[in-house]
Scaffold this motif. Structure first.
Motif, short mmCIF file in Angstrom:
data_model
loop_
_atom_site.label_atom_id
_atom_site.label_comp_id
_atom_site.label_asym_id
_atom_site.label_seq_id
_atom_site.Cartn_x
_atom_site.Cartn_y
_atom_site.Cartn_z
N ASP B 29 0.86 -1.18 0.00
CA ASP B 29 0.00 0.00 0.00
C ASP B 29 0.90 1.24 0.00
O ASP B 29 2.08 1.16 0.35
CB ASP B 29 -0.89 -0.01 1.26
N TYR B 30 0.34 2.36 -0.41
CA TYR B 30 1.08 3.61 -0.33
C TYR B 30 1.15 4.06 1.12
O TYR B 30 0.24 3.80 1.90
CB TYR B 30 0.39 4.69 -1.18
N SER B 31 2.23 4.72 1.48
CA SER B 31 2.35 5.25 2.83
C SER B 31 2.19 6.76 2.79
O SER B 31 2.25 7.37 1.72
CB SER B 31 3.71 4.87 3.41
N MET B 37 6.58 2.96 0.85
CA MET B 37 5.48 2.02 0.75
C MET B 37 5.36 1.18 2.02
O MET B 37 6.28 1.08 2.81
CB MET B 37 5.71 1.08 -0.44
N VAL B 38 4.20 0.57 2.18
CA VAL B 38 3.98 -0.40 3.25
C VAL B 38 3.87 -1.77 2.58
O VAL B 38 3.12 -1.92 1.62
CB VAL B 38 2.66 -0.09 4.00
N ILE B 39 4.61 -2.74 3.07
CA ILE B 39 4.49 -4.10 2.56
C ILE B 39 3.50 -4.84 3.45
O ILE B 39 3.75 -5.02 4.64
CB ILE B 39 5.85 -4.81 2.52
N ARG B 40 2.37 -5.24 2.88
CA ARG B 40 1.32 -5.89 3.65
C ARG B 40 1.60 -7.39 3.79
O ARG B 40 2.45 -7.93 3.06
CB ARG B 40 -0.03 -5.63 2.99
N PRO B 41 0.91 -8.07 4.69
CA PRO B 41 1.24 -9.48 4.93
C PRO B 41 1.29 -10.35 3.68
O PRO B 41 2.17 -11.20 3.56
CB PRO B 41 0.14 -9.92 5.90
N ASN B 42 0.38 -10.17 2.72
CA ASN B 42 0.42 -11.01 1.52
C ASN B 42 1.71 -10.81 0.72
O ASN B 42 2.25 -11.76 0.14
CB ASN B 42 -0.77 -10.73 0.59
N TYR B 44 4.56 -9.46 2.11
CA TYR B 44 5.69 -9.78 2.99
C TYR B 44 5.89 -11.29 3.09
O TYR B 44 7.02 -11.78 3.22
CB TYR B 44 5.49 -9.16 4.37
N GLU B 155 12.40 3.88 0.25
CA GLU B 155 13.05 2.88 1.10
C GLU B 155 12.74 1.51 0.51
O GLU B 155 11.63 1.27 0.03
CB GLU B 155 12.46 2.95 2.52
N LEU B 157 13.72 -2.97 1.07
CA LEU B 157 14.40 -4.03 1.82
C LEU B 157 15.26 -4.81 0.85
O LEU B 157 14.86 -5.05 -0.28
CB LEU B 157 13.38 -4.96 2.48
#
Lengths: 490, 490
Positions: B29-31, B37-42, B44, B155, B157
């Motif tokens: 999702d956008y932050s 960005m946000v990495i959601r459980p699916n 991640y 950012e 990972l």
């Protein structure tokens, strides 16, 4: 490689001993940026095993991992009044990016409540979306220049769990559940006994309704707060508009929890188990559980003994008695040009739980010579059934390390009624965990901290409380509202 | 939960399709901070499986993990001339910490060569300390405001390997070895075919002697640089005084390599395998490989079918035919109040490789109805030996996904002699990987980029080169020095 100068003893200077162990066992090193550290492979290997064990526990309790941004708008921090007060003095601020001055400065996360509950508010619409159970493995930055490797550093690695629930009681249950997971991990993996309990108002997390913690006693009788679990109430939900439609069709704010443990636990492990010969790692967290040192004199013998060491290793690794996924972790030290004694010294310094020495005579007798790191006991182990014997011995080491730490904690806990004068003497001397009555007044807490540097570690959970509750406040003599544990802390 | 509006098709707007898949499959999702960005459980969950597979490969090739600081003194960046030129425009700068202006600003690592080789210089004394083989899993920041989820974010990972060797040849061997590890991972886990090769001078890493990369073709015929491996020569060793005593007793500078892959690979997976129904995840990287959807009409039937689903799940999970540590990853979707069709839609959007539908009639026939996500083929599978059948089917899916991607890559590669005019038409149209001769002149490279946005992706390794090497430069008609691959790229 470790140099072979003797370590400072714990009795001589506990703090110097700690630093020497961390540096010489190559767990960590100082970095060129004051306050921050480098985690070297020996230390990171322990952290990886901690991560794996905890991550499995989090998943078994229904949590999923996600990742949220490092950089947070400065304005977010200000949305929860207590939170900003707690963290604003500690933040690192990014003012320039991509060669330009930023319109709004960004802070590096000191913890992620603000950004995470902002996102939760976007994702949660209905009670059907709850509970939302998320964990993040991340680095955080809290400005800190008085570095203590692993214990207090500008940047550290941790996990932070963040959850949203429909009711206060569910959030409270989650807060307690994760405190229980931490205790389970610390006792059964780290072999580090802890006391669980409630933090006082002045010691709770900035923004929480209630904070619970795991407190462990180090070998200098100081407390290490090794993990915390917070019931955040609706504080962040209100600040970030985290609302949901209830089953009845009303709108309500969610209830949040957050909970975290960090690389600080590696420091706790060192200070719980280390001795004057170096580190002692509990087997379950040791990247290497068993080191095999083949012994030879002539070169012809070397080939034969190294081969025997490999055969032994293969037999140990092939054994599935602990389950197919949990094989024995075995290393062979066949380095040429280093004497066995120097090898022993090095592996003891690094804290490897069990050493197996294998020389021509052992081979003749069809046995291997073992040396436990924890007790330094030595014994021959027959080759027949060696893997099961080694595994049983490792389990005994794990249990004995916990029992020894537990006995030490109890020996240095004082539950007898005491005057404040006597208490001051204790805190000026060897220290202790002192169980005493408290009238509940924050002013008393502040005064004791000022005069002795001791703080209330927690209001312990029922199972840790004294058989007979103290009737009066240790400081004022007034009726006690709570039994609390006083100690100096890291 | 996914809404059920139809996705934009790939043919209509590939870029819009990509964003919709990432958002609606809840990968990311956008932050609130632009560019991050946000990495959601699916999402991640896929990254975690990537990490685990790569980490095992790194360890199998002798590397150990460590962790180096996020914040680096600004002056460090300036010590290697090309490096500062490459990264200075992209850095985030911390100017304030703990409420004070810093004496020297700190940068957030855009990559960690400088801090890591500074530490290596402290740790390496002799040839006996080499090779030093370290990997780090970390977040990095490179200023970037034109966000493309997973592909280009402020950012991200990643892992960065950093090694030090005694000779150039050993460093070169390591550089190529890790490129091979990446290729192995991308082809055999991601089911994403790649071309390996050498970057041109203008495309190499800032500070490297030579950069190799893995280039993958996305479904819009653009290239994704999915991983890079650099032979750094002695550039950083000289800048950071990373010297060692050789076996002969001389002093020499070490030779370094670095290599990295990032969460960008998740974007590559989406753009390689997704279709107009959503994501398709190759089984080996899928956190859930199999979803079982029990089907019922009456409530009485529901209890029975959910029980049957659990029995099926237990049988699948208990099966050890892939090895005890690699069990089938199975989820049951027994949600009440959602129709089977809506469940299918959702699991297809999320890309789960195999769906098993289990209704009363299937149970009667002692079979289960399967639907492959990749080809959407449907077939009944007998309950007898169901686990082995499912595992075999998953393996077929994995292989078929790779074969399909490989065939697409080949179909969209052009190896026939071509004029620059024709090339410009292709790049203005559907794009392609164009294999052509190049005279080796950077000015030609710059001109083509300017005029067509296409760049030289690499000078491909021998096995990827055309059977007959092109004789002339596509642009100038001069004799070709190299065969290169031109493409537009992410």
């Amino acid at each position: 490689m470790a140099d072979d100068k003797k370590l400072t003893t714990r009795a001589d200077d506990f703090s110097a001993w700690y630093n020497e162990v961390v540096l010489r066992a190559e767990l960590a090193d100082y970095s060129p940026v004051k306050g921050s550290m480098v985690i070297r492979p020996n230390g990171y290997g322990i952290w990886e095993r901690m991560q794996r064990a905890l991550d499995d526990m989090f998943k078994a309790t229904g949590h999923q991992n996600a990742y949220f941004p490092l950089l947070i708008p400065e304005s977010f921090l200000k949305k929860e009044a207590q939170h900003v007060e707690g963290f604003a003095p500690e933040v690192a601020v990014v003012t320039h990016g991509g060669g330009k001055k930023l319109e709004e400065p960004l802070i590096i996360r000191p913890t992620s409540e603000t950004i995470i509950y902002h996102m939760f508010a976007k994702w949660v619409q209905s009670y059907r979306d709850l509970p939302l159970l998320i964990n993040q493995w991340a680095n955080v930055v809290r400005w800190e220049m008085r570095t203590r490797l692993f214990l207090r550093t500008l940047e550290f690695l941790w996990q932070e769990g963040h959850t949203a629930h429909a009711t206060h009681d569910e959030a409270e249950e989650e807060t307690r559940r994760m405190l229980g997971v931490y205790r389970d991990f610390m006792e059964n993996w780290m072999a580090m006994p802890v006391i669980t309990g409630l933090k006082t108002e002045s010691e709770k997390f900035a923004g929480a309704l209630r904070t619970y913690s795991c407190e462990a006693m180090m070998q200098d009788n100081k407390a290490l707060q090794a993990g915390t679990s917070h019931n955040l109430g609706q504080n962040f939900a209100k600040a970030f508009e985290l609302k949901f439609q209830t089953e009845k069709g009303d709108e309500a704010f969610a209830w949040n929890t957050s909970w975290g443990v960090s690389t600080r636990m590696v420091g706790g492990l060192v200070m719980t188990h280390g001795d004057d010969n170096g580190l002692r790692v509990p087997p379950r967290l040791a990247p290497i559980e068993v080191v095999i040192v083949p012994i030879w004199k002539a070169d012809e013998e070397r080939v034969r003994m190294v081969e025997a060491a490999h055969n032994l290793r293969n037999e140990l690794v092939a054994w599935t008695g602990r389950g197919a996924t949990d094989r024995l972790r075995v290393h062979i030290d066949a380095r040429v040009g280093i004497k066995p004694g120097a090898k022993y010294y090095e592996w003891e310094l690094r804290g490897i739980p069990l050493r197996l020495e294998l020389g021509p005579k052992d081979l003749e007798k069809q046995s291997v010579f073992s040396a436990r790191r924890d007790t330094r006991e030595k014994a021959a182990i027959p080759m027949a059934g060696v893997a099961a014997s080694v595994a049983a011995l490792l389990e005994r080491i794990q249990n004995d390390m916990f029992a020894a730490a537990k006995a030490r904690q109890e020996a240095n806990s004082i539950r007898t009624a005491m005057t404040y004068e006597k208490f001051k003497e204790i805190m000026a001397g060897d220290g202790a965990f002192v169980y005493a009555g408290w009238n509940g007044d924050p002013a008393v807490e502040a005064r004791v901290k000022e005069e002795t540097k001791a703080t209330i570690r927690c209001i312990p959970d029922a199972e840790f409380r004294s058989a007979v509750a103290p009737a009066t406040c240790m400081v004022t003599g007034e009726p006690a509202k709570f039994e609390v544990i006083w100690a100096k802390a890291y």
